[in-house]
Design a protein around this motif. Sequence first.
Motif, PDB file in Angstrom:
ATOM      1  N   THR A 276       0.835  -1.213   0.000  1.00 56.50           N
ATOM      2  CA  THR A 276       0.000   0.000   0.000  1.00 56.50           C
ATOM      3  C   THR A 276       0.861   1.250   0.000  1.00 56.50           C
ATOM      4  OG1 THR A 276      -1.764  -1.134   1.195  1.00 56.50           O
ATOM      5  CG2 THR A 276      -1.752   1.269   1.287  1.00 56.50           C
ATOM      6  N   LEU A 277       1.904   1.255   0.818  1.00 55.55           N
ATOM      7  CA  LEU A 277       2.752   2.439   0.935  1.00 55.55           C
ATOM      8  C   LEU A 277       3.507   2.721  -0.356  1.00 55.55           C
ATOM      9  CD1 LEU A 277       4.159   2.001   4.562  1.00 55.55           C
ATOM     10  CD2 LEU A 277       2.211   3.368   3.772  1.00 55.55           C
ATOM     11  N   VAL A 278       4.013   1.698  -0.992  1.00 53.10           N
ATOM     12  CA  VAL A 278       4.730   1.892  -2.257  1.00 53.10           C
ATOM     13  C   VAL A 278       3.793   2.464  -3.316  1.00 53.10           C
ATOM     14  CG1 VAL A 278       5.871   0.723  -4.176  1.00 53.10           C
ATOM     15  CG2 VAL A 278       6.510   0.158  -1.818  1.00 53.10           C
ATOM     16  N   GLN A 279       2.599   1.906  -3.406  1.00 54.18           N
ATOM     17  CA  GLN A 279       1.640   2.365  -4.413  1.00 54.18           C
ATOM     18  C   GLN A 279       1.235   3.817  -4.163  1.00 54.18           C
ATOM     19  OE1 GLN A 279      -1.915   0.010  -4.630  1.00 54.18           O
ATOM     20  NE2 GLN A 279      -2.607   0.943  -6.525  1.00 54.18           N
ATOM     21  N   LEU A 280       0.920   4.158  -2.919  1.00 52.85           N
ATOM     22  CA  LEU A 280       0.518   5.519  -2.589  1.00 52.85           C
ATOM     23  C   LEU A 280       1.635   6.521  -2.844  1.00 52.85           C
ATOM     24  CD1 LEU A 280      -1.534   5.123   0.719  1.00 52.85           C
ATOM     25  CD2 LEU A 280      -2.365   6.011  -1.457  1.00 52.85           C
ATOM     26  N   ALA A 281       2.841   6.179  -2.411  1.00 52.48           N
ATOM     27  CA  ALA A 281       3.966   7.090  -2.571  1.00 52.48           C
ATOM     28  C   ALA A 281       4.265   7.347  -4.042  1.00 52.48           C
ATOM     29  CB  ALA A 281       5.191   6.535  -1.862  1.00 52.48           C
ATOM     30  N   CYS A 282       4.231   6.307  -4.850  1.00 48.79           N
ATOM     31  CA  CYS A 282       4.491   6.476  -6.290  1.00 48.79           C
ATOM     32  C   CYS A 282       3.431   7.353  -6.943  1.00 48.79           C
ATOM     33  CB  CYS A 282       4.550   5.118  -6.985  1.00 48.79           C
ATOM     34  SG  CYS A 282       6.049   4.161  -6.612  1.00 48.79           S
ATOM     35  N   GLN A 283       2.179   7.206  -6.508  1.00 46.82           N
ATOM     36  CA  GLN A 283       1.101   8.027  -7.068  1.00 46.82           C
ATOM     37  C   GLN A 283       1.257   9.485  -6.644  1.00 46.82           C
ATOM     38  OE1 GLN A 283      -1.378   7.325  -9.272  1.00 46.82           O
ATOM     39  NE2 GLN A 283      -1.792   9.526  -9.181  1.00 46.82           N
ATOM     40  N   LEU A 284       1.550   9.710  -5.380  1.00 48.45           N
ATOM     41  CA  LEU A 284       1.695  11.082  -4.880  1.00 48.45           C
ATOM     42  C   LEU A 284       2.842  11.816  -5.557  1.00 48.45           C
ATOM     43  CD1 LEU A 284       1.096  10.702  -1.033  1.00 48.45           C
ATOM     44  CD2 LEU A 284      -0.240  12.109  -2.601  1.00 48.45           C
ATOM     45  N   PHE A 285       3.933  11.124  -5.785  1.00 49.45           N
ATOM     46  CA  PHE A 285       5.124  11.769  -6.318  1.00 49.45           C
ATOM     47  C   PHE A 285       5.232  11.648  -7.840  1.00 49.45           C
ATOM     48  CE2 PHE A 285       6.150  11.731  -1.892  1.00 49.45           C
ATOM     49  CZ  PHE A 285       6.924  12.874  -1.720  1.00 49.45           C
ATOM     50  N   ALA A 286       4.155  11.207  -8.488  1.00 53.27           N
ATOM     51  CA  ALA A 286       4.142  11.133  -9.956  1.00 53.27           C
ATOM     52  C   ALA A 286       4.444  12.509 -10.541  1.00 53.27           C
ATOM     53  CB  ALA A 286       2.782  10.642 -10.442  1.00 53.27           C
ATOM     54  N   GLY A 287       5.398  12.561 -11.436  1.00 53.55           N
ATOM     55  CA  GLY A 287       5.772  13.820 -12.054  1.00 53.55           C
ATOM     56  C   GLY A 287       6.829  14.581 -11.294  1.00 53.55           C
ATOM     57  N   LEU A 288       7.089  14.190 -10.050  1.00 55.19           N
ATOM     58  CA  LEU A 288       8.113  14.863  -9.241  1.00 55.19           C
ATOM     59  C   LEU A 288       9.368  14.014  -9.102  1.00 55.19           C
ATOM     60  CD1 LEU A 288       6.017  16.385  -6.295  1.00 55.19           C
ATOM     61  CD2 LEU A 288       6.799  17.515  -8.379  1.00 55.19           C
ATOM     62  N   LEU A 289       9.164  12.721  -8.857  1.00 56.58           N
ATOM     63  CA  LEU A 289      10.277  11.791  -8.697  1.00 56.58           C
ATOM     64  C   LEU A 289       9.990  10.530  -9.502  1.00 56.58           C
ATOM     65  CD1 LEU A 289      10.969  12.005  -4.851  1.00 56.58           C
ATOM     66  CD2 LEU A 289      12.324  13.027  -6.669  1.00 56.58           C
ATOM     67  N   SER A 290      11.026   9.912  -9.993  1.00 59.26           N
ATOM     68  CA  SER A 290      10.871   8.668 -10.727  1.00 59.26           C
ATOM     69  C   SER A 290      10.291   7.585  -9.814  1.00 59.26           C
ATOM     70  CB  SER A 290      12.226   8.207 -11.268  1.00 59.26           C
ATOM     71  OG  SER A 290      12.179   6.853 -11.671  1.00 59.26           O
ATOM     72  N   PRO A 291       9.309   6.813 -10.286  1.00 60.08           N
ATOM     73  CA  PRO A 291       8.781   5.700  -9.486  1.00 60.08           C
ATOM     74  C   PRO A 291       9.881   4.726  -9.073  1.00 60.08           C
ATOM     75  CG  PRO A 291       7.394   6.083 -11.416  1.00 60.08           C
ATOM     76  CD  PRO A 291       8.619   6.930 -11.590  1.00 60.08           C
ATOM     77  N   THR A 292      10.910   4.611  -9.898  1.00 61.27           N
ATOM     78  CA  THR A 292      12.034   3.725  -9.561  1.00 61.27           C
ATOM     79  C   THR A 292      12.746   4.202  -8.307  1.00 61.27           C
ATOM     80  OG1 THR A 292      12.352   3.240 -11.913  1.00 61.27           O
ATOM     81  CG2 THR A 292      14.170   2.708 -10.426  1.00 61.27           C
ATOM     82  N   VAL A 293      12.911   5.522  -8.176  1.00 60.34           N
ATOM     83  CA  VAL A 293      13.555   6.098  -6.989  1.00 60.34           C
ATOM     84  C   VAL A 293      12.705   5.860  -5.755  1.00 60.34           C
ATOM     85  CG1 VAL A 293      14.246   8.260  -5.882  1.00 60.34           C
ATOM     86  CG2 VAL A 293      14.839   7.841  -8.270  1.00 60.34           C
ATOM     87  N   VAL A 294      11.405   6.153  -5.871  1.00 63.21           N
ATOM     88  CA  VAL A 294      10.496   6.021  -4.730  1.00 63.21           C
ATOM     89  C   VAL A 294      10.376   4.562  -4.293  1.00 63.21           C
ATOM     90  CG1 VAL A 294       8.122   6.342  -3.950  1.00 63.21           C
ATOM     91  CG2 VAL A 294       9.198   8.078  -5.400  1.00 63.21           C
TER      92      VAL A 294
END
Length: 342
Positions: A276-294
């Motif tokens: 859940t945390l990985v999915q939420l964090a990647c969605q929140l930071f879309a466009g700001l940080l690479s999903p690979t980084v998050v």
Amino acid sequence: INAEYMGMASFWHLRSNPEAVNEVYKPVAQMLADRFQKTVNFFEALLQSAPSEGVSFSGLEVWDPFSEEEEPQSVHTVKVVKLFASGHSPILLELLTGKAPPTPRLLLLKPDDVRRDAHISKLFEVFNYLWRHSWIPADRKPCAISFKVVPGGPDWGFLEYVENSQPMREFDWAAMVTFTSEQRNTFLRTAVGGFIAGHVLGLRDRHRDNFMMVHGHAFFQLDFKHCFNLKTKFVDAPSLAIPSAMKAGLEAHGDWELFKSHCAEAFQVLRRSNGTLVQLACQLFAGLLSPTVVEGHLIAALQLGVAEQVAVDRISSLIEGGVYSIMKVMKNFAHDVSMSRK
């Protein structure tokens, strides 16, 4: 959460990071653009004008960016309370709304990108939800104190001003012996929540001015620009850069081992919600940080490559290592030198 508030929140996020706004709310946010444009114009002009302390602006028709009511509160007067010399020179403002009697609201207007701060604060709220609904007993559930953040655009925004707070560097740790049992419990819960949340989200740039105390017995962190283990340009401290004075204060009260065990417990709860945390964090930071980084950071921070008990046991070692970290000492020294030049 009412539809008006969601529309207003979407409006601000659509201005600063369109990829993070759900498609359902984009039309609503676009319809509100005309309504909120005066607000945007006023605060952008205020930032560019370099106002003096004490100056007031009255007869305004702008909206309170933090309003969560069905009808956003109009603001008729804005007063510049204080200009800060540190942290990209934020401006402390007092807003008077149309309520009767007028209710002042203090907030910080910051000429810097606060989008990461906004999303990290939201993740703190998610962590608190997980802890509240976990097996941890009610009297010791962790709490990562968060504050409101509204990005006005890619390079400016609003932050809630937390009154009665002070940097940890100014806190008198000897005062811990005078804590009531309730104050002691609040400190432990907020310190556990704040440090574990910061560690899991890879908060860096952790010097003594980014660790705060509020009301003299509750801990919180601020400045989340360097998250997911994105270090500063020069020397940096670990995410668990716990002040040695804090350890000494807890030891004097017999609470240091308790603090470490509670941290391990809080970490375990978050680790079990890793998907859940990985999915939420990647969605929140879309466009700001690479999903690979998050995603890569969260996998490493939650130690998903080892057995749960191994990961939980390591937290205690990481905490002790943070207390005695030479990088922490160097970071505080570098920050002190930087501030002395301002």
